[in-house]
Scaffold this motif. Structure first.
Motif, short mmCIF file in Angstrom:
data_model
loop_
_atom_site.label_atom_id
_atom_site.label_comp_id
_atom_site.label_asym_id
_atom_site.label_seq_id
_atom_site.Cartn_x
_atom_site.Cartn_y
_atom_site.Cartn_z
N LEU A 1 0.82 -1.21 0.00
CA LEU A 1 0.00 0.00 0.00
C LEU A 1 0.86 1.26 0.00
CD1 LEU A 1 -2.78 1.28 0.05
CD2 LEU A 1 -2.82 1.00 2.55
N VAL A 2 2.03 1.21 0.64
CA VAL A 2 2.94 2.35 0.61
C VAL A 2 3.31 2.69 -0.83
CG1 VAL A 2 5.29 3.12 1.16
CG2 VAL A 2 3.89 2.02 2.92
N THR A 3 3.70 1.67 -1.58
CA THR A 3 4.09 1.89 -2.98
C THR A 3 2.93 2.45 -3.79
OG1 THR A 3 5.71 0.08 -2.85
CG2 THR A 3 4.99 0.76 -5.05
N MET A 4 1.74 1.90 -3.58
CA MET A 4 0.57 2.37 -4.31
C MET A 4 0.22 3.81 -3.91
SD MET A 4 -1.52 1.59 -6.68
CE MET A 4 -1.22 -0.17 -6.79
N GLY A 5 0.33 4.13 -2.62
CA GLY A 5 0.04 5.48 -2.17
C GLY A 5 0.99 6.51 -2.77
N LYS A 6 2.27 6.15 -2.87
CA LYS A 6 3.22 7.05 -3.51
C LYS A 6 2.87 7.26 -4.97
CE LYS A 6 6.85 8.27 -2.19
NZ LYS A 6 7.34 9.57 -1.65
N PHE A 7 2.45 6.19 -5.63
CA PHE A 7 2.07 6.27 -7.03
C PHE A 7 0.89 7.23 -7.22
CE2 PHE A 7 -0.19 4.67 -10.82
CZ PHE A 7 0.82 4.72 -11.75
N LEU A 8 -0.02 7.27 -6.25
CA LEU A 8 -1.19 8.15 -6.33
C LEU A 8 -0.89 9.58 -5.90
CD1 LEU A 8 -4.04 5.84 -4.97
CD2 LEU A 8 -3.48 6.38 -7.34
N GLY A 9 0.34 9.85 -5.45
CA GLY A 9 0.71 11.22 -5.12
C GLY A 9 0.58 11.59 -3.67
N TYR A 10 0.47 10.61 -2.78
CA TYR A 10 0.37 10.91 -1.35
C TYR A 10 1.76 11.04 -0.72
CZ TYR A 10 -4.62 9.74 -1.15
OH TYR A 10 -5.98 9.74 -1.32
N ARG A 11 1.80 11.78 0.37
CA ARG A 11 2.95 11.74 1.27
C ARG A 11 2.63 10.64 2.28
NH1 ARG A 11 5.06 13.30 6.08
NH2 ARG A 11 7.25 13.96 6.02
N VAL A 12 3.39 9.55 2.26
CA VAL A 12 3.02 8.34 2.97
C VAL A 12 3.83 8.18 4.26
CG1 VAL A 12 2.76 5.84 2.84
CG2 VAL A 12 2.44 7.24 0.79
N THR A 13 3.11 8.00 5.37
CA THR A 13 3.72 7.72 6.66
C THR A 13 3.24 6.36 7.15
OG1 THR A 13 3.80 10.06 7.29
CG2 THR A 13 3.93 8.45 9.07
N VAL A 14 4.18 5.52 7.57
CA VAL A 14 3.86 4.24 8.19
C VAL A 14 4.09 4.37 9.68
CG1 VAL A 14 4.40 1.78 8.33
CG2 VAL A 14 4.51 2.96 6.12
N CYS A 15 3.09 3.94 10.47
CA CYS A 15 3.19 4.07 11.92
C CYS A 15 2.93 2.72 12.57
CB CYS A 15 2.18 5.11 12.42
SG CYS A 15 2.12 5.28 14.22
N ASP A 16 3.81 2.34 13.49
CA ASP A 16 3.66 1.10 14.25
C ASP A 16 4.62 1.19 15.43
OD1 ASP A 16 2.54 -2.00 13.53
OD2 ASP A 16 4.21 -1.88 14.95
N ASP B 1 7.64 7.97 3.02
CA ASP B 1 8.26 9.27 3.30
C ASP B 1 8.71 9.37 4.75
OD1 ASP B 1 7.83 11.07 0.79
OD2 ASP B 1 5.93 10.04 1.06
N GLU B 2 7.97 8.69 5.62
CA GLU B 2 8.29 8.77 7.05
C GLU B 2 7.90 7.47 7.73
OE1 GLU B 2 7.11 11.43 11.02
OE2 GLU B 2 6.46 12.05 9.03
N LEU B 3 8.72 7.04 8.69
CA LEU B 3 8.41 5.91 9.56
C LEU B 3 8.25 6.45 10.97
CD1 LEU B 3 10.93 3.19 8.31
CD2 LEU B 3 8.58 3.58 7.56
N ALA B 4 7.10 6.17 11.58
CA ALA B 4 6.81 6.68 12.92
C ALA B 4 6.70 5.51 13.89
CB ALA B 4 5.51 7.48 12.92
N LEU B 5 7.63 5.42 14.81
CA LEU B 5 7.63 4.37 15.82
C LEU B 5 6.80 4.85 17.00
CD1 LEU B 5 8.98 1.55 16.20
CD2 LEU B 5 10.74 2.73 17.53
N GLU B 6 5.48 4.61 16.91
CA GLU B 6 4.55 5.18 17.89
C GLU B 6 3.26 4.39 17.89
OE1 GLU B 6 3.68 6.48 20.63
OE2 GLU B 6 4.57 8.46 20.26
N TRP B 7 2.52 4.45 19.00
CA TRP B 7 1.19 3.88 19.02
C TRP B 7 0.28 4.73 18.12
CZ3 TRP B 7 -1.08 -0.26 21.83
CH2 TRP B 7 -0.14 -1.04 22.54
N PRO B 8 -0.60 4.08 17.34
CA PRO B 8 -1.40 4.82 16.37
C PRO B 8 -2.20 5.98 16.95
CG PRO B 8 -1.53 2.48 15.91
CD PRO B 8 -0.78 2.62 17.21
N ASP B 9 -2.86 5.79 18.08
CA ASP B 9 -3.68 6.87 18.64
C ASP B 9 -2.81 8.04 19.10
OD1 ASP B 9 -2.82 5.01 20.68
OD2 ASP B 9 -4.08 6.10 22.10
N ARG B 10 -1.64 7.74 19.63
CA ARG B 10 -0.75 8.82 20.04
C ARG B 10 -0.20 9.57 18.83
NH1 ARG B 10 2.65 5.24 24.46
NH2 ARG B 10 0.92 4.95 25.96
N PHE B 11 0.07 8.84 17.78
CA PHE B 11 0.51 9.50 16.54
C PHE B 11 -0.56 10.46 16.04
CE2 PHE B 11 0.44 9.74 11.93
CZ PHE B 11 1.73 10.14 11.64
#
Length: 347
Positions: free
Chosen positions: A195-210, A225-235
């Motif tokens: 989904l990250v690859t597809m999101g970039k293809f669609l023109g999004y700035r993509v952040t993965v959080c876990d 574009d960004e990796l966020a090492l965080e709980w989703p709700d806190r992010f």
């Protein structure tokens, strides 16, 4: 014009004049939206597209005439014209294309704004005495206080391009260069990587959080574009969210899903989707209701995420989510555009 900026920079760095043909209005069925552009250099090179091939030869001829000293103009193509079939616009729509000489001085600041995700609008005057005169209007900063600026910022605010009539009765084409919308993906699976690859293809700035360190590596998500090492709700507590933001819960783990979705559904995010089996969805909905989430907000949640066509592999699932994002954006865009009164240049 965003997609052909590298060609424009190369040509103008070589000292070549460039003429642009920009779609400024589309009525009915036509391949490209306002802002699609075709460019012709003084050496005869061509970049971009305005219809996917239907009227390109005619626009190239018009642009070449502008390069040879003719004034800029609006060209109209459609089945209502005598030459509609001759130029090949057989899809049934009508388009207006503004052909004008590019101002090379604007390319550097425009390129910087695009690279840094800074909002800016390019305006092109359509009045005969100043036809083709271009200007950049920043989305941030102090107002300049004139009618063209006000018209440009009205469209830039909703990320749309089109023709607006100023309060002074002048027609101006505004091409919006809004920052990329955010796509927040929660989870760290193979489905997320696709989904990250597809999101970039669609023109999004993509952040993965876990929050799980083991799974959150650049090797697993090289396109993010960004990796966020965080709980989703806190992010989501601190992440910027607006009407163009897409949120995808790909964890199907209720300890992640429920707190994050509660916060997401309280926001104005344009798209919120969550993966999960029928059993997971039923339990998740029950817990969200217990947390005070109302039925109207629950109805905003796309679950199971993606268009249901029997997708199995991570890549197939990513395609179905991308299709749903596009569908959601089309609906939202129609609502946004009605909030700004466009002028009609076709007659």
């Amino acid at each position: 014009m965003r997609d052909i900026l590298p060609h424009l920079v190369r040509w103008t760095d070589d000292g070549q004049a460039v003429a642009i043909g920009s779609v400024i209005e589309r009525i009915g069925s036509a391949p490209r939206d306002p802002g699609a552009a075709l460019a012709v250099s003084a050496s005869g090179e061509v970049a971009g597209s305005v219809t996917g091939g239907c009227v390109e030869p005619a626009v190239i001829r018009e642009a070449t005439e502008v390069l040879n000293g003719s004034p800029g103009r609006i060209c109209r193509y459609g089945l209502t014209d005598d030459d509609g079939f001759d130029v090949g616009l057989s899809c049934g729509g009508t388009i207006a294309i503004a052909v004008y000489a590019l101002d090379p001085a604007l390319l550097a600041p425009l390129g910087d704004a695009v690279e840094n995700d800074t909002p800016v609008a390019l305006t092109v005057r359509l009045a005969e005495e100043r036809f083709g005169e271009q200007r950049l209007v920043p989305g941030n900063g102090a107002p300049m206080g004139d009618a063209v600026e006000s018209a440009a910022r009205a469209l830039l605010e909703i990320g749309e391009s089109g023709v607006i009539e100023t309060g002074e009765g002048e027609l101006v084409f505004v091409e919006s260069y809004a920052p990329r919308p955010d796509l927040y993906i929660f989870g760290a699976s193979d489905h997320v990587a696709a989904l990250v690859t597809m999101g970039k293809f669609l023109g999004y700035r993509v952040t993965v959080c876990d929050p799980r360190t083991t799974f959150m590596t650049r090797d697993r998500f090289p396109d993010a574009d960004e990796l966020a090492l965080e709980w989703p709700d806190r992010f989501l507590e601190n992440a910027p969210v607006d009407a163009r933001t897409a949120i995808c819960m790909m964890t199907h783990d209720l300890k992640f899903d429920v707190p994050a979705l509660k916060r997401a559904l309280a926001s104005n995010a344009g798209y919120i989707g969550a993966i999960g089996s029928e059993k997971t969805r039923a339990e998740r909905d029950a817990r969200l209701r217990d947390e005070g989430v109302g039925e109207a907000d629950l109805a905003r949640l796309h679950q199971p995420i993606g268009i249901q066509i029997g997708a199995r592999t991570p890549e197939e699932v990513a395609v179905t989510i991308a299709a749903q994002l596009i569908e959601s954006n089309v609906i939202a865009r129609a609502k946004r555009v009605t909030s700004v009164a466009h002028a009609t240049v076709l007659s």
